[in-house]
Each structure stands twice: as C-alpha cells, then as structure tokens.
Design a protein around this motif. Structure first.
Motif, PDB file in Angstrom:
ATOM      1  N   TRP A 105       0.856  -1.191   0.000  1.00 42.27           N
ATOM      2  CA  TRP A 105       0.000   0.000   0.000  1.00 42.27           C
ATOM      3  C   TRP A 105       0.883   1.228   0.000  1.00 42.27           C
ATOM      4  CZ3 TRP A 105      -5.231   0.151  -0.424  1.00 42.27           C
ATOM      5  CH2 TRP A 105      -5.902  -1.070  -0.318  1.00 42.27           C
ATOM      6  N   LEU A 106       0.645   2.115  -0.951  1.00 43.09           N
ATOM      7  CA  LEU A 106       1.419   3.344  -1.055  1.00 43.09           C
ATOM      8  C   LEU A 106       0.802   4.419  -0.174  1.00 43.09           C
ATOM      9  CD1 LEU A 106       2.032   3.332  -4.905  1.00 43.09           C
ATOM     10  CD2 LEU A 106       3.420   2.316  -3.098  1.00 43.09           C
ATOM     11  N   THR A 107       1.578   5.423   0.149  1.00 41.59           N
ATOM     12  CA  THR A 107       1.081   6.509   0.992  1.00 41.59           C
ATOM     13  C   THR A 107      -0.027   7.292   0.289  1.00 41.59           C
ATOM     14  OG1 THR A 107       2.879   7.918   0.202  1.00 41.59           O
ATOM     15  CG2 THR A 107       3.215   6.779   2.300  1.00 41.59           C
ATOM     16  N   SER A 108      -0.099   7.195  -1.023  1.00 43.83           N
ATOM     17  CA  SER A 108      -1.154   7.882  -1.773  1.00 43.83           C
ATOM     18  C   SER A 108      -2.491   7.157  -1.677  1.00 43.83           C
ATOM     19  CB  SER A 108      -0.750   8.004  -3.240  1.00 43.83           C
ATOM     20  OG  SER A 108      -0.656   6.713  -3.819  1.00 43.83           O
ATOM     21  N   GLY A 109      -2.498   5.950  -1.095  1.00 41.82           N
ATOM     22  CA  GLY A 109      -3.723   5.180  -0.977  1.00 41.82           C
ATOM     23  C   GLY A 109      -3.855   4.106  -2.041  1.00 41.82           C
ATOM     24  N   ARG A 110      -3.001   4.135  -3.035  1.00 36.53           N
ATOM     25  CA  ARG A 110      -3.028   3.112  -4.074  1.00 36.53           C
ATOM     26  C   ARG A 110      -2.304   1.868  -3.579  1.00 36.53           C
ATOM     27  NH1 ARG A 110      -2.236   5.596  -9.964  1.00 36.53           N
ATOM     28  NH2 ARG A 110      -4.263   6.598 -10.029  1.00 36.53           N
ATOM     29  N   ARG A 111      -2.515   0.769  -4.308  1.00 35.19           N
ATOM     30  CA  ARG A 111      -1.823  -0.457  -3.937  1.00 35.19           C
ATOM     31  C   ARG A 111      -1.119  -1.035  -5.159  1.00 35.19           C
ATOM     32  NH1 ARG A 111      -7.171  -2.002  -4.541  1.00 35.19           N
ATOM     33  NH2 ARG A 111      -7.448  -3.724  -5.977  1.00 35.19           N
ATOM     34  N   VAL A 112      -0.043  -1.772  -4.878  1.00 37.77           N
ATOM     35  CA  VAL A 112       0.704  -2.462  -5.919  1.00 37.77           C
ATOM     36  C   VAL A 112       0.652  -3.944  -5.572  1.00 37.77           C
ATOM     37  CG1 VAL A 112       2.948  -2.752  -7.024  1.00 37.77           C
ATOM     38  CG2 VAL A 112       2.225  -0.489  -6.243  1.00 37.77           C
ATOM     39  N   VAL A 113       0.131  -4.756  -6.481  1.00 34.74           N
ATOM     40  CA  VAL A 113       0.044  -6.196  -6.251  1.00 34.74           C
ATOM     41  C   VAL A 113       1.334  -6.833  -6.744  1.00 34.74           C
ATOM     42  CG1 VAL A 113      -1.222  -8.298  -6.781  1.00 34.74           C
ATOM     43  CG2 VAL A 113      -2.459  -6.158  -6.469  1.00 34.74           C
ATOM     44  N   LEU A 114       1.973  -7.590  -5.859  1.00 33.93           N
ATOM     45  CA  LEU A 114       3.236  -8.250  -6.171  1.00 33.93           C
ATOM     46  C   LEU A 114       3.002  -9.753  -6.162  1.00 33.93           C
ATOM     47  CD1 LEU A 114       5.340  -6.125  -3.691  1.00 33.93           C
ATOM     48  CD2 LEU A 114       5.057  -5.716  -6.128  1.00 33.93           C
ATOM     49  N   MET A 115       3.149 -10.392  -7.303  1.00 33.74           N
ATOM     50  CA  MET A 115       2.910 -11.829  -7.412  1.00 33.74           C
ATOM     51  C   MET A 115       4.235 -12.547  -7.646  1.00 33.74           C
ATOM     52  SD  MET A 115      -0.669 -11.882  -9.541  1.00 33.74           S
ATOM     53  CE  MET A 115      -0.517 -13.603  -9.868  1.00 33.74           C
ATOM     54  N   ALA A 116       5.020 -12.672  -6.578  1.00 36.10           N
ATOM     55  CA  ALA A 116       6.320 -13.331  -6.657  1.00 36.10           C
ATOM     56  C   ALA A 116       6.144 -14.845  -6.611  1.00 36.10           C
ATOM     57  CB  ALA A 116       7.203 -12.865  -5.500  1.00 36.10           C
ATOM     58  N   ARG A 117       7.148 -15.559  -7.086  1.00 33.48           N
ATOM     59  CA  ARG A 117       7.082 -17.023  -7.076  1.00 33.48           C
ATOM     60  C   ARG A 117       7.029 -17.566  -5.655  1.00 33.48           C
ATOM     61  NH1 ARG A 117      11.007 -19.334 -11.825  1.00 33.48           N
ATOM     62  NH2 ARG A 117       9.778 -18.466 -13.527  1.00 33.48           N
ATOM     63  N   ASN A 118       7.787 -16.952  -4.758  1.00 31.31           N
ATOM     64  CA  ASN A 118       7.797 -17.369  -3.361  1.00 31.31           C
ATOM     65  C   ASN A 118       7.299 -16.193  -2.518  1.00 31.31           C
ATOM     66  OD1 ASN A 118       8.266 -18.388  -0.838  1.00 31.31           O
ATOM     67  ND2 ASN A 118      10.381 -19.001  -1.249  1.00 31.31           N
ATOM     68  N   PRO A 119       5.974 -16.032  -2.388  1.00 33.16           N
ATOM     69  CA  PRO A 119       5.438 -14.822  -1.756  1.00 33.16           C
ATOM     70  C   PRO A 119       5.797 -14.690  -0.274  1.00 33.16           C
ATOM     71  CG  PRO A 119       3.658 -16.340  -2.316  1.00 33.16           C
ATOM     72  CD  PRO A 119       4.920 -16.911  -2.876  1.00 33.16           C
ATOM     73  N   GLU A 120       5.898 -15.801   0.457  1.00 29.60           N
ATOM     74  CA  GLU A 120       6.212 -15.708   1.888  1.00 29.60           C
ATOM     75  C   GLU A 120       7.628 -15.181   2.104  1.00 29.60           C
ATOM     76  OE1 GLU A 120       5.094 -18.674   0.533  1.00 29.60           O
ATOM     77  OE2 GLU A 120       3.004 -18.477   1.147  1.00 29.60           O
ATOM     78  N   ALA A 121       8.601 -15.741   1.387  1.00 32.69           N
ATOM     79  CA  ALA A 121       9.985 -15.283   1.527  1.00 32.69           C
ATOM     80  C   ALA A 121      10.122 -13.841   1.036  1.00 32.69           C
ATOM     81  CB  ALA A 121      10.927 -16.190   0.749  1.00 32.69           C
ATOM     82  N   PHE A 122       9.439 -13.515  -0.049  1.00 30.38           N
ATOM     83  CA  PHE A 122       9.501 -12.150  -0.564  1.00 30.38           C
ATOM     84  C   PHE A 122       8.914 -11.170   0.446  1.00 30.38           C
ATOM     85  CE2 PHE A 122       8.196  -8.556  -3.176  1.00 30.38           C
ATOM     86  CZ  PHE A 122       9.362  -8.319  -3.885  1.00 30.38           C
ATOM     87  N   HIS A 123       7.793 -11.524   1.058  1.00 29.72           N
ATOM     88  CA  HIS A 123       7.168 -10.680   2.078  1.00 29.72           C
ATOM     89  C   HIS A 123       8.122 -10.475   3.250  1.00 29.72           C
ATOM     90  CE1 HIS A 123       4.704 -10.062   5.743  1.00 29.72           C
ATOM     91  NE2 HIS A 123       4.090  -9.190   4.961  1.00 29.72           N
TER      92      HIS A 123
END
Length: 158
Positions: A105-123
């Motif tokens: 979530w950006l400070t502007s209120g928008r969101r960026v969806v990140l679909m990484a192969r390994n989402p837990e490790a990326f998070h």
C-alpha cells in the motif's frame, strides 16, 4: 527516479514464467500477416496483435528486486518502476482460494500487487528491508495508514 546502483538484497521472479498474452498476440499478428498476404485488404489482425503484444510487454512484471531503500518492479525492457520505501505505507499478505498475493500500500492510498514465485519469503525480505529503512530514516517515518474518510452520518453545519 533511477534504479539504485548496488546489488539487490533479494530478488524474485514473477509467478507466471511465460507471458502467454504476448505469445498469443504474436500468433495473431503472424496469422494476420498470412491472411494479408493471401487476400490483401486492411491488416487489422497485424495491428491488433502487435498492439496487444506491446501492451502486454510493457505492463506485465517480470522480476521484483528489493534494495536497501526501494522496491524495483522490472517489466519488459526498458520499463522499470522504482518504488521508494518512503512511499510505501504498509504491506498486506492476502491468502485466499487463489494463490497468495502480496500488496504494497502506497502513501497515496493506491496499492501495488506483487505476485512473486515465493510470496512468503519475498514478504519477509521486503518487510525486513522496510523496517531497516524506517529505523535508519526516522524523518521519513510512515504516516498512518490510508487516511479515513469522514463518516457520512456526521451532521453537517447548515
């Protein structure tokens, strides 16, 4: 903004390894070339196939890189999106019936969806990098999450 010059802390590829939309659009363009050479006329399939292919190339992410002060989303060359950590409000991991999705979530209120192969490790790596950045730069401290809108049931002065 430019991409940082140092090596990324963590890097992951997009969940879908092949851009199927690009492949199908190129097949449509090739079929358009074939039909244009056979019968002539307006090359609508060629234009549509190449247009959808270009759109797909520039809008589908390929790789996500985490640096000390930013997140870089790499699309088809030459497009990159640099998101400074000072512009990220918070992270959210969505676990649904569909595969896990990480939202920044950006400070502007928008969101960026990140679909990484390994989402837990990326998070985990992204949250650690965000925390380290905000500890090192308290002057760029996060504002509270997305500003809340006023309740419509409040009385308005007349």
């Amino acid at each position: 903004m430019q991409e940082p010059q140092n090596q990324p802390i963590y890097s992951d590829r997009h969940r879908i390894p092949v851009n199927l939309t690009l492949l199908f659009s190129l097949a449509v363009a090739a079929f358009g070339v074939y039909t244009y050479l056979q019968s002539g006329g307006f090359p609508l399939l060629i234009v549509a196939g190449l247009g959808v292919g270009a759109y797909s190339w520039f809008t589908n992410p390929r790789q996500y890189n985490i640096y000390e002060d930013s997140l870089v989303v790499v699309y088809g060359a030459p497009r990159k999106r640099v998101i400074p950590f000072s512009n990220i409000s918070h992270l959210e991991m969505r676990t649904l019936a569909t595969p896990d999705r990480l939202r920044a979530w950006l400070t502007s209120g928008r969101r960026v969806v990140l679909m990484a192969r390994n989402p837990e490790a990326f998070h985990d790596h992204l949250q650690k990098a965000l925390d380290n950045f905000h500890r090192a730069h308290p002057e760029l401290a996060r504002t509270e999450d997305v500003p809340e809108s006023r309740d419509s049931s409040e009385e308005r002065p007349s």
